[in-house]
Enzyme design. Structure first.
Site, PDB file in Angstrom:
ATOM      1  N   SER A   1       0.827  -1.214   0.000  1.00  0.00           N
ATOM      2  CA  SER A   1       0.000   0.000   0.000  1.00  0.00           C
ATOM      3  C   SER A   1       0.854   1.255   0.000  1.00  0.00           C
ATOM      4  O   SER A   1       2.029   1.214   0.377  1.00  0.00           O
ATOM      5  CB  SER A   1      -0.909   0.009   1.241  1.00  0.00           C
ATOM      6  OG  SER A   1      -1.825  -1.083   1.182  1.00  0.00           O
ATOM      7  N   GLY A   2       0.252   2.340  -0.460  1.00  0.00           N
ATOM      8  CA  GLY A   2       0.942   3.629  -0.464  1.00  0.00           C
ATOM      9  C   GLY A   2       1.138   4.151  -1.875  1.00  0.00           C
ATOM     10  O   GLY A   2       0.893   3.443  -2.857  1.00  0.00           O
TER      11      GLY A   2
ATOM     12  N   THR B   1       3.777   4.829  -3.652  1.00  0.00           N
ATOM     13  CA  THR B   1       4.776   4.168  -4.516  1.00  0.00           C
ATOM     14  C   THR B   1       4.156   2.930  -5.143  1.00  0.00           C
ATOM     15  O   THR B   1       4.364   2.619  -6.317  1.00  0.00           O
ATOM     16  CB  THR B   1       6.033   3.801  -3.704  1.00  0.00           C
ATOM     17  OG1 THR B   1       6.535   4.958  -3.045  1.00  0.00           O
ATOM     18  CG2 THR B   1       7.104   3.176  -4.585  1.00  0.00           C
TER      19      THR B   1
ATOM     20  N   ASP C   1       8.289   3.590   5.003  1.00  0.00           N
ATOM     21  CA  ASP C   1       8.494   4.970   5.449  1.00  0.00           C
ATOM     22  C   ASP C   1       9.958   5.228   5.780  1.00  0.00           C
ATOM     23  O   ASP C   1      10.472   6.315   5.558  1.00  0.00           O
ATOM     24  CB  ASP C   1       7.621   5.253   6.679  1.00  0.00           C
ATOM     25  CG  ASP C   1       6.154   5.179   6.335  1.00  0.00           C
ATOM     26  OD1 ASP C   1       5.711   5.978   5.489  1.00  0.00           O
ATOM     27  OD2 ASP C   1       5.458   4.279   6.846  1.00  0.00           O
TER      28      ASP C   1
ATOM     29  N   LYS D   1       7.106   0.930   8.738  1.00  0.00           N
ATOM     30  CA  LYS D   1       5.987   1.034   7.810  1.00  0.00           C
ATOM     31  C   LYS D   1       4.741   1.418   8.586  1.00  0.00           C
ATOM     32  O   LYS D   1       4.745   1.402   9.815  1.00  0.00           O
ATOM     33  CB  LYS D   1       5.753  -0.321   7.110  1.00  0.00           C
ATOM     34  CG  LYS D   1       6.738  -0.569   5.971  1.00  0.00           C
ATOM     35  CD  LYS D   1       6.541  -1.935   5.323  1.00  0.00           C
ATOM     36  CE  LYS D   1       5.122  -2.082   4.794  1.00  0.00           C
ATOM     37  NZ  LYS D   1       4.749  -0.999   3.833  1.00  0.00           N
TER      38      LYS D   1
ATOM     39  N   GLY E   1       2.782   4.288   7.622  1.00  0.00           N
ATOM     40  CA  GLY E   1       2.398   5.693   7.404  1.00  0.00           C
ATOM     41  C   GLY E   1       1.009   5.806   6.781  1.00  0.00           C
ATOM     42  O   GLY E   1       0.259   6.740   7.056  1.00  0.00           O
ATOM     43  N   GLY E   2       0.665   4.781   5.966  1.00  0.00           N
ATOM     44  CA  GLY E   2      -0.636   4.799   5.306  1.00  0.00           C
ATOM     45  C   GLY E   2      -1.721   4.062   6.076  1.00  0.00           C
ATOM     46  O   GLY E   2      -2.864   3.976   5.644  1.00  0.00           O
TER      47      GLY E   2
ATOM     48  N   GLU F   1      -0.352  -5.541   5.625  1.00  0.00           N
ATOM     49  CA  GLU F   1       0.930  -5.558   4.915  1.00  0.00           C
ATOM     50  C   GLU F   1       1.864  -6.571   5.550  1.00  0.00           C
ATOM     51  O   GLU F   1       2.474  -7.397   4.874  1.00  0.00           O
ATOM     52  CB  GLU F   1       1.581  -4.168   4.956  1.00  0.00           C
ATOM     53  CG  GLU F   1       0.915  -3.140   4.072  1.00  0.00           C
ATOM     54  CD  GLU F   1       1.477  -1.746   4.273  1.00  0.00           C
ATOM     55  OE1 GLU F   1       1.908  -1.432   5.398  1.00  0.00           O
ATOM     56  OE2 GLU F   1       1.487  -0.979   3.301  1.00  0.00           O
TER      57      GLU F   1
HETATM   58  O1  DER Z   1       1.946   2.696   5.006  1.00  0.00           O
HETATM   59  C1  DER Z   1       2.849   2.051   4.479  1.00  0.00           C
HETATM   60  O2  DER Z   1       3.479   1.120   5.051  1.00  0.00           O
HETATM   61  C2  DER Z   1       3.288   2.479   3.102  1.00  0.00           C
HETATM   62  O3  DER Z   1       3.893   1.418   2.422  1.00  0.00           O
HETATM   63  C3  DER Z   1       4.262   3.606   3.313  1.00  0.00           C
HETATM   64  O4  DER Z   1       5.188   3.173   4.208  1.00  0.00           O
HETATM   65  C4  DER Z   1       4.928   4.080   2.027  1.00  0.00           C
HETATM   66  O5  DER Z   1       4.104   5.015   1.500  1.00  0.00           O
HETATM   67  P1  DER Z   1       4.538   5.885   0.217  1.00  0.00           P
HETATM   68  O6  DER Z   1       4.911   4.884  -0.857  1.00  0.00           O
HETATM   69  O7  DER Z   1       3.283   6.644  -0.097  1.00  0.00           O
HETATM   70  O8  DER Z   1       5.698   6.761   0.619  1.00  0.00           O
END
Ligand code: DER
Length: 224
Positions: free
Chosen positions: A28-29, A31, A86, A96, A98-99, A105
């Site tokens: 997720s996220g 990227t 992150d 990890k 942040g999302g 995950e």
């Molecule tokens: O939430 C998460 O673990 C995401 O993978 C995060 O760590 C990376 O988010 P980004 O690709 O938007 O920087």
């Protein structure tokens, strides 16, 4: 913006490791948006894969890009998981979450035969901790956990969204805990996991096999 360009480079590069017939864990996220989009193109070119999404957002992107989805009631193993991070330290240990998808995950990433992390170069750090560590907690009695973590010298903050407590896909809360510098990630992870009501931490220890870094000059592949 330059960071988005780097994320796109890393995310698309990671998709190159997806092979016909694989069950692929989809992280997720932002990227991972690029990874999922690229895998969708591979599927339209004829490779047969199945994805297991780590969040509702990722599942929506996978559907948008035509990636067939499956789940653990149908498959018992994940060949390859691709995810973001992150923070990434020199041992490939991660922060990890942040999302807000760290539990699913980690379930997918730990079930995978291989885990590839794709990130822009700003995520590489000497030591973990500048990014507040997400800790998923059961809502009932979370205040007690918050107090315990505060006594470790952190400043746990209940993650909120639109003025209310953020609720994860699993119906839990997240405490974002700033530790500044985490010298022993494994020890901290185990300490936090031992607290009743903690579901999971955003410390992904000894799980990553390969890191793909997006830079302004292209991508760099790091092996342990
Ligand atoms: O939430 C998460 O673990 C995401 O993978 C995060 O760590 C990376 O988010 P980004 O690709 O938007 O920087």
């Amino acid at each position: 913006e330059d960071k988005d360009f780097k994320k796109k480079l890393a995310g698309e590069k990671a998709a190159e490791f997806v092979k016909d017939g694989m069950v692929v864990g989809l992280g997720s996220g932002s990227t991972m948006y690029w990874t999922i989009k690229k895998i969708g193109e591979q599927v339209s070119e004829g490779i047969a894969i199945q994805g297991i999404p780590s969040s509702v957002q990722t599942a929506n992107w996978a559907k948008e890009f035509g990636i067939p989805l499956t789940d653990f009631s149908k498959v018992k193993q994940v060949d390859l998981a691709i995810d973001g991070a992150d923070e990434i330290d020199q041992n490939f240990d991660l922060i990890k979450g942040g999302g807000g998808s760290l539990v699913r995950e980690k379930i997918i990433d730990s079930a995978a035969g291989q885990l590839i992390i794709a990130a822009d170069d700003s995520k590489l750090v000497k030591a973990l901790g500048a990014f507040p560590l997400p800790v998923e907690v059961v809502p009932f009695g979370y205040e007690i956990i918050k107090e315990k973590i505060a006594r470790l010298g952190s400043e746990p903050v209940l993650r909120s969204q639109n003025g209310k407590a953020f609720v994860t896909d699993n119906g839990n809360y997240i405490l974002d805990c700033l530790f500044s510098e985490i010298t022993d990630p494994k020890k901290l992870h185990n300490l936090l996991k031992s607290m009743v009501g903690v579901v999971e931490t955003g410390l992904f220890i000894n799980m990553t096999d390969m890191v793909i870094i997006g830079k302004s000059t292209g991508t760099e592949i790091l092996h342990k």
